[in-house]
Design an enzyme around this catalytic site. Structure first.
Site, PDB file in Angstrom:
ATOM      1  N   HIS A 263     -25.215 -27.016   8.243  1.00 16.71           N
ATOM      2  CA  HIS A 263     -25.116 -28.432   8.628  1.00 16.71           C
ATOM      3  C   HIS A 263     -24.502 -28.657  10.008  1.00 16.71           C
ATOM      4  O   HIS A 263     -23.677 -29.552  10.197  1.00 16.71           O
ATOM      5  CB  HIS A 263     -24.321 -29.200   7.567  1.00 16.71           C
TER       6      HIS A 263
ATOM      7  N   HIS B   5     -27.522 -37.084   4.426  1.00 14.51           N
ATOM      8  CA  HIS B   5     -26.972 -36.371   3.273  1.00 14.51           C
ATOM      9  C   HIS B   5     -26.347 -37.325   2.257  1.00 14.51           C
ATOM     10  O   HIS B   5     -25.300 -37.026   1.670  1.00 14.51           O
ATOM     11  CB  HIS B   5     -25.954 -35.336   3.768  1.00 14.51           C
TER      12      HIS B   5
ATOM     13  N   GLU C 255     -32.510 -34.519   0.644  1.00 11.22           N
ATOM     14  CA  GLU C 255     -32.380 -34.423   2.104  1.00 11.22           C
ATOM     15  C   GLU C 255     -33.716 -33.972   2.682  1.00 11.22           C
ATOM     16  O   GLU C 255     -34.113 -32.822   2.502  1.00 11.22           O
ATOM     17  CB  GLU C 255     -31.290 -33.406   2.459  1.00 11.22           C
TER      18      GLU C 255
HETATM   19  C1  GLA Z   1     -26.379 -29.009   0.991  1.00 11.39           C
HETATM   20  C2  GLA Z   1     -26.350 -27.558   0.738  1.00 11.39           C
HETATM   21  C3  GLA Z   1     -25.439 -27.315  -0.384  1.00 11.39           C
HETATM   22  C4  GLA Z   1     -24.086 -27.888  -0.112  1.00 11.39           C
HETATM   23  C5  GLA Z   1     -24.173 -29.317   0.144  1.00 11.39           C
HETATM   24  C6  GLA Z   1     -22.824 -29.898   0.470  1.00 11.39           C
HETATM   25  O1  GLA Z   1     -27.057 -29.678   0.003  1.00 11.39           O
HETATM   26  O2  GLA Z   1     -27.593 -26.991   0.465  1.00 11.39           O
HETATM   27  O3  GLA Z   1     -25.338 -25.958  -0.614  1.00 11.39           O
HETATM   28  O4  GLA Z   1     -23.558 -27.304   1.014  1.00 11.39           O
HETATM   29  O5  GLA Z   1     -25.080 -29.531   1.181  1.00 11.39           O
HETATM   30  O6  GLA Z   1     -21.808 -29.441  -0.340  1.00 11.39           O
END
Ligand code: GLA
Length: 360
Positions: free
Chosen positions: A115, A190, A325
């Site tokens: 991220h 997100h 997402e």
């Molecule tokens: C995304 C990732 C997950 C986790 C979330 C936040 O969805 O794929 O593994 O990191 O973000 O916790």
């Protein structure tokens, strides 16, 4: 012209530790729905949407104070509602190579990059905002200049996202980015949603237009294989299913068991299409996700453990919310068979996603 467009109000959301002010914009459409976005992380903090009797209720997990959002050496919370980039999801070992040069990024989700990295990831910086006229509803544009080398990524990247709360009851996000050096770009939102506004999402029914998924290793990094969802707990396509029914078989490491995978939407979402539907039978609320992206990460809040308490005293226990997402496939910069994510100087990255808040 700022502050005065119909259906948009701006207020203070407090200050960062640096003293920098954070603003919150509230968009309200003619049907009474509202969406709130703060400048920090261009973060969607609230969506008030009607149930089948027309009663508005909160469906987006979030907090009512800036301290609950601010990065403090580590994320204060797991990206709730944030605009994520420069590269949403994982980049293997925090490395990629462009034109023979290898770039190194933070391995903040060991052993991988997640991220966009740490303090200068797009979700942890304060964006500029401007109310903008849009034909389909009240809107605010957020912009941020991510400098050459920020979080290890090459190029000065101008990123923007316009949030519109349309009169058709959708929260629409239109992203754009330009760069002066080739750089991987993958922007998403997100948000965690819960269509009941309480409890868990295990009783929500899901449909995802994904016939296959990118296989992940133990750390959720793609192996490069694309596998069919048929005869796996990931098949929400042929028959919409209750999220909780097969969650114990959905993968993950104890105690973070649950869904956390990237669906391949190609060729379905070429152009712009509805790629997921979530229905809550209790309230009648129906969320539709529309996008032009080739992938979508379905995540069920597996890492939530009740330690975070959101707005209104809502304790975020495991499965309190789901995320859908929209994205390019994780680790695309290192996977030659995945669609390209390198933005070149002179090109403009553009993508659009809508969350529609309907009833059934
Ligand atoms: C995304 C990732 C997950 C986790 C979330 C936040 O969805 O794929 O593994 O990191 O973000 O916790």
């Amino acid at each position: 012209m700022d502050e005065e467009m119909a259906g948009v109000t701006k207020a203070s959301f407090g200050k960062l530790r640096s003293g920098e002010p954070v603003d919150i914009y509230t968009l309200t459409n003619k049907n009474g729905l509202s969406a709130k976005i703060i400048t920090y992380g261009a973060t969607l903090t609230s969506v008030m949407a009607p149930d089948k009797s027309g009663k508005l209720g909160e469906v987006c997990l979030g907090f009512d104070n800036i301290a609950a959002y601010e990065f403090n050496g580590k994320p204060a919370q797991p990206y709730m509602g944030a605009t994520v980039g420069r590269y949403a999801n994982r980049i293997g070992k925090g490395r990629f190579t462009i034109g023979g040069k290898t770039y190194k990024l933070a391995t903040n989700n060991p052993p991988n990059h997640l991220h966009g990295g740490e303090s200068k990831a797009l979700c942890w910086v304060n964006w500029k905002a401007q109310i903008v006229p849009r034909p389909d509803g009240p809107a605010v544009q957020f912009t941020y200049l991510s400098k050459d080398g920020d979080e290890g990524y090459p190029g000065n990247v101008n990123a923007s996202v316009i949030f519109t709360l349309t009169e058709a009851n959708t929260v629409k996000m239109e992203y754009a980015a330009t760069t002066d050096k080739p750089c991987p770009i993958n922007l998403t939102n997100h948000a965690y949603f819960n269509l009941k506004g309480s409890g868990t999402i295990l009783d929500h029914e899901l449909y995802i237009a994904g016939k296959s998924y990118t296989e992940g290793d133990d750390d959720l990094l793609p192996t490069g294989k694309i596998l069919p969802v048929t005869d796996t707990p990931y098949d929400f396509f042929t028959q919409p299913a209750i999220i909780g029914d097969r969650i114990n078989a959905a993968g993950g490491k104890e105690p973070a068991i649950g869904y956390d995978l990237n669906y391949v939407l190609l060729p379905g979402a070429k152009g712009y299409a509805t790629v997921a539907r979530v229905h809550d039978h209790n309230t009648g609320r129906l969320l539709e996700v529309r996008t032009d992206q080739p992938g979508i990460q379905f995540y069920t809040g597996n890492f939530l453990d009740g330690t975070l308490v959101g707005r209104g005293g809502w304790k975020y226990v495991q499965y309190s919310g789901f995320c859908l997402e929209t994205q390019h496939f994780p680790d695309s910069p290192n996977q030659k068979s995945f669609p390209n994510t390198i933005l070149q100087p002179g090109q403009t990255y553009r993508t659009k996603t809508e969350y529609a808040f309907l009833v059934k």
